[in-house]
Design a protein around this motif. Sequence first.
Motif, mmCIF file in Angstrom:
data_model
loop_
_atom_site.group_PDB
_atom_site.id
_atom_site.type_symbol
_atom_site.label_atom_id
_atom_site.label_comp_id
_atom_site.label_asym_id
_atom_site.label_seq_id
_atom_site.Cartn_x
_atom_site.Cartn_y
_atom_site.Cartn_z
ATOM 1 N N ILE A 189 38.943 12.196 15.969
ATOM 2 C CA ILE A 189 38.031 12.791 16.857
ATOM 3 C C ILE A 189 38.165 14.592 16.980
ATOM 4 C CG2 ILE A 189 37.629 10.888 18.318
ATOM 5 C CD1 ILE A 189 39.617 11.816 20.339
ATOM 6 N N PRO A 190 37.119 15.259 17.148
ATOM 7 C CA PRO A 190 37.256 16.704 17.424
ATOM 8 C C PRO A 190 37.794 17.081 18.688
ATOM 9 C CG PRO A 190 34.881 16.134 17.537
ATOM 10 C CD PRO A 190 35.821 14.597 17.262
ATOM 11 N N LEU A 191 38.743 17.859 18.540
ATOM 12 C CA LEU A 191 39.467 18.402 19.842
ATOM 13 C C LEU A 191 38.741 19.898 20.192
ATOM 14 C CD1 LEU A 191 43.069 17.414 19.176
ATOM 15 C CD2 LEU A 191 41.394 16.035 20.487
ATOM 16 N N ARG A 192 38.784 20.723 19.276
ATOM 17 C CA ARG A 192 38.311 22.105 19.674
ATOM 18 C C ARG A 192 37.614 22.509 18.365
ATOM 19 N NH1 ARG A 192 40.723 20.691 23.569
ATOM 20 N NH2 ARG A 192 42.407 21.938 24.707
ATOM 21 N N THR A 193 36.582 23.312 18.804
ATOM 22 C CA THR A 193 35.754 24.165 17.765
ATOM 23 C C THR A 193 36.004 25.607 17.963
ATOM 24 O OG1 THR A 193 33.987 22.494 17.640
ATOM 25 C CG2 THR A 193 33.353 24.675 16.649
ATOM 26 N N LEU A 194 36.518 26.234 16.941
ATOM 27 C CA LEU A 194 36.968 27.593 17.002
ATOM 28 C C LEU A 194 35.679 28.504 16.197
ATOM 29 C CD1 LEU A 194 40.494 27.417 15.984
ATOM 30 C CD2 LEU A 194 39.311 27.270 18.349
ATOM 31 N N VAL A 195 35.028 29.230 17.019
ATOM 32 C CA VAL A 195 33.834 29.976 16.510
ATOM 33 C C VAL A 195 33.978 31.150 15.973
ATOM 34 C CG1 VAL A 195 31.312 30.814 17.066
ATOM 35 C CG2 VAL A 195 32.309 28.646 17.966
ATOM 36 N N HIS A 196 33.482 31.517 14.695
ATOM 37 C CA HIS A 196 33.711 32.919 14.150
ATOM 38 C C HIS A 196 32.327 33.553 14.088
ATOM 39 C CE1 HIS A 196 37.109 30.430 13.108
ATOM 40 N NE2 HIS A 196 37.697 31.829 12.580
ATOM 41 N N PRO A 197 32.485 34.957 13.884
ATOM 42 C CA PRO A 197 31.124 35.701 14.103
ATOM 43 C C PRO A 197 30.260 35.721 12.817
ATOM 44 C CG PRO A 197 32.786 37.160 13.563
ATOM 45 C CD PRO A 197 33.542 35.879 13.784
ATOM 46 N N GLY A 198 29.634 34.421 12.362
ATOM 47 C CA GLY A 198 28.704 34.216 11.338
ATOM 48 C C GLY A 198 28.838 34.465 9.911
ATOM 49 N N LYS A 199 30.116 34.271 9.349
ATOM 50 C CA LYS A 199 30.607 34.477 8.186
ATOM 51 C C LYS A 199 31.291 32.975 7.862
ATOM 52 C CE LYS A 199 29.011 38.382 6.562
ATOM 53 N NZ LYS A 199 28.308 38.594 5.558
ATOM 54 N N PRO A 200 31.206 32.774 6.655
ATOM 55 C CA PRO A 200 32.142 31.263 6.191
ATOM 56 C C PRO A 200 33.534 31.537 6.408
ATOM 57 C CG PRO A 200 30.464 31.966 4.456
ATOM 58 C CD PRO A 200 30.425 32.972 5.384
ATOM 59 N N VAL A 201 34.173 30.469 7.007
ATOM 60 C CA VAL A 201 35.496 30.463 7.253
ATOM 61 C C VAL A 201 36.209 29.673 5.979
ATOM 62 C CG1 VAL A 201 37.365 29.823 8.773
ATOM 63 C CG2 VAL A 201 35.114 30.417 9.502
ATOM 64 N N TYR A 202 37.218 30.032 5.351
ATOM 65 C CA TYR A 202 37.776 29.549 3.905
ATOM 66 C C TYR A 202 38.771 28.822 4.214
ATOM 67 C CZ TYR A 202 36.903 28.252 -0.662
ATOM 68 O OH TYR A 202 36.605 27.673 -2.010
ATOM 69 N N GLY A 203 39.955 29.389 4.835
ATOM 70 C CA GLY A 203 40.973 28.970 5.018
ATOM 71 C C GLY A 203 41.668 28.895 6.429
ATOM 72 N N VAL A 204 42.688 27.932 6.562
ATOM 73 C CA VAL A 204 43.275 27.693 8.008
ATOM 74 C C VAL A 204 44.632 27.212 7.859
ATOM 75 C CG1 VAL A 204 42.293 25.300 8.190
ATOM 76 C CG2 VAL A 204 42.833 26.646 10.232
ATOM 77 N N TYR A 258 50.898 26.395 19.518
ATOM 78 C CA TYR A 258 49.493 26.221 19.421
ATOM 79 C C TYR A 258 48.508 27.220 18.777
ATOM 80 C CZ TYR A 258 51.054 23.268 23.469
ATOM 81 O OH TYR A 258 51.746 22.045 24.117
ATOM 82 N N PHE A 259 49.066 27.920 18.039
ATOM 83 C CA PHE A 259 48.529 28.928 17.164
ATOM 84 C C PHE A 259 48.207 28.362 15.874
ATOM 85 C CE2 PHE A 259 50.606 33.079 19.251
ATOM 86 C CZ PHE A 259 50.170 32.474 20.682
ATOM 87 N N VAL A 260 46.612 28.854 15.762
ATOM 88 C CA VAL A 260 46.331 28.580 14.388
ATOM 89 C C VAL A 260 45.327 29.759 13.924
ATOM 90 C CG1 VAL A 260 44.215 27.719 15.337
ATOM 91 C CG2 VAL A 260 44.766 26.956 12.995
ATOM 92 N N SER A 261 45.803 30.056 12.273
ATOM 93 C CA SER A 261 45.113 31.356 11.770
ATOM 94 C C SER A 261 44.157 30.491 10.887
ATOM 95 C CB SER A 261 46.195 32.016 11.315
ATOM 96 O OG SER A 261 45.678 33.134 10.620
ATOM 97 N N THR A 262 43.009 31.453 10.652
ATOM 98 C CA THR A 262 42.013 31.379 10.028
ATOM 99 C C THR A 262 41.671 32.627 9.171
ATOM 100 O OG1 THR A 262 40.136 32.127 11.666
ATOM 101 C CG2 THR A 262 40.865 29.671 11.138
ATOM 102 N N CYS A 263 41.123 32.583 8.047
ATOM 103 C CA CYS A 263 40.784 33.617 7.066
ATOM 104 C C CYS A 263 39.297 33.507 6.692
ATOM 105 C CB CYS A 263 41.428 33.676 5.652
ATOM 106 S SG CYS A 263 41.672 32.146 4.665
ATOM 107 N N CYS A 264 38.539 34.661 6.734
ATOM 108 C CA CYS A 264 37.247 34.555 6.878
ATOM 109 C C CYS A 264 36.424 35.579 5.863
ATOM 110 C CB CYS A 264 36.691 35.092 8.342
ATOM 111 S SG CYS A 264 34.770 34.763 8.447
ATOM 112 N N PHE A 265 35.088 35.316 5.383
ATOM 113 C CA PHE A 265 34.570 36.057 4.559
ATOM 114 C C PHE A 265 33.928 37.400 5.219
ATOM 115 C CE2 PHE A 265 33.076 32.930 1.088
ATOM 116 C CZ PHE A 265 34.259 32.566 0.750
ATOM 117 N N ASP A 266 34.115 37.714 6.426
ATOM 118 C CA ASP A 266 34.173 38.903 6.981
ATOM 119 C C ASP A 266 35.244 39.929 6.815
ATOM 120 O OD1 ASP A 266 35.954 37.913 8.839
ATOM 121 O OD2 ASP A 266 34.697 38.150 10.560
#
Length: 432
Positions: free
Chosen positions: A252-267, A278-286
Amino acid sequence: GGTLRSLSGTELTMPFKIENIPDSLKEDTQEHLSRSMNFFNKVNKEFQKLQEQLQRVTEQRDALRAENESLKMSLRTQADQQQVVKPVMLSPASNMLPGSGPVAKPSTASEGGDRFVIDRHHSNLHKAPVHSVAMSEDSTRVVTASWDATVHVFDLTRQVLDKTLRKQNSEPMGGLYSVAFAKTAPDILGCTSVDRHVYLWNYQTGTQQFKLGGEKGHQDEVNGIDFHEGQQVMATASDDSTAIIWDFAEGIPLRTLVHPGKPVYGVTFLGKDPERQYFVSTCCFDQKTRVFDMRDKKVVVTLSGHTDDIIGIDYSSHGILATGSDDGTILVYDIKTWKVLHKLDCKVDMSQDTEVKRVGFSRDGDMLAAACSTGSVVVYSGFTSADKPRMLQKLSGHTDCVFDVAWGVTPSGSRLLVSASHDKSVRYWKET
């Protein structure tokens, strides 16, 4: 009347007798015919020039052919005069995995001076590019995920292809972008797909546990995946500009982390330390890297520095975060201060057209491997010392983009690195 010759030399007779034309138009008509003949003559002259040029080119071609034949004869003569060189013997077939290439005999450090040598090579592993690779925590299994919509599970202890995970019950499964082992459930692995779903498997039994998606899941291709070290949660990154935190045991999904309009590629999760569990990091095409707090979904910090899409991201327990970008650089951040500790320029260390894809720290955190678009892997070392990391070695051999890397440990305790490439192969590199 008058006579003209066609471009091929054939005579063409054209009537120039003007009849039944009023005197007022005869002069204009005659002038028009004269201009037409002049134009035709010009075209004819140009055609003759082209014929002459073609003749010269033909003569040059014939001369080059004759010269080429002469060179071939000369080379054959030289080859006959040279000594015969004995071919390099490959390792016996008993050391090969099914569907793999021969296992190259590792050289020693004293022979070649290289820290890593090729240990084995699986060629034509999949029917399409291999986009991701992962190694189990105990380094006994390697899994590969491909655009051909399959996951291969290799048993390194027995050196066999143990299982192939693919669509079940006639349900389609799209090409795969990433794969990872669960860290708190030793029998589980997850993979992400172009079909917008995340698949969870018990790789020991070969059964699919969950197919996660739909309205509460991702709405576009799913690019990346990571599992938490201390909790039964995983994170996935998607082209739909979100990262989703899942309870993978319940599906089941617990949280959705929204980014500003660009693909998110890594996490990647930032470990299980009480301060950052509780920290999670993402990398994005912005061109940004973000750190979220999963509890309230807020952005803790936004990290800048890249000038192109960020593809790779990995965390080391030594308190550093690394990102790899299509701009050809790797940025290493101190997660205590969120400052850039090091900027590693693969365009300088490799070549100017290098793009960095996924990156990964070794188990002890001292080395970092970067998969590169140029078909190579670059290994840096020194991340546990106060000095700036240095390029240790460039690993070559793939014939297309290397997209992912994974680290493990051999039974003797040395480091083992695996690289996955779009040339449909996987290479194993063993530390000497």
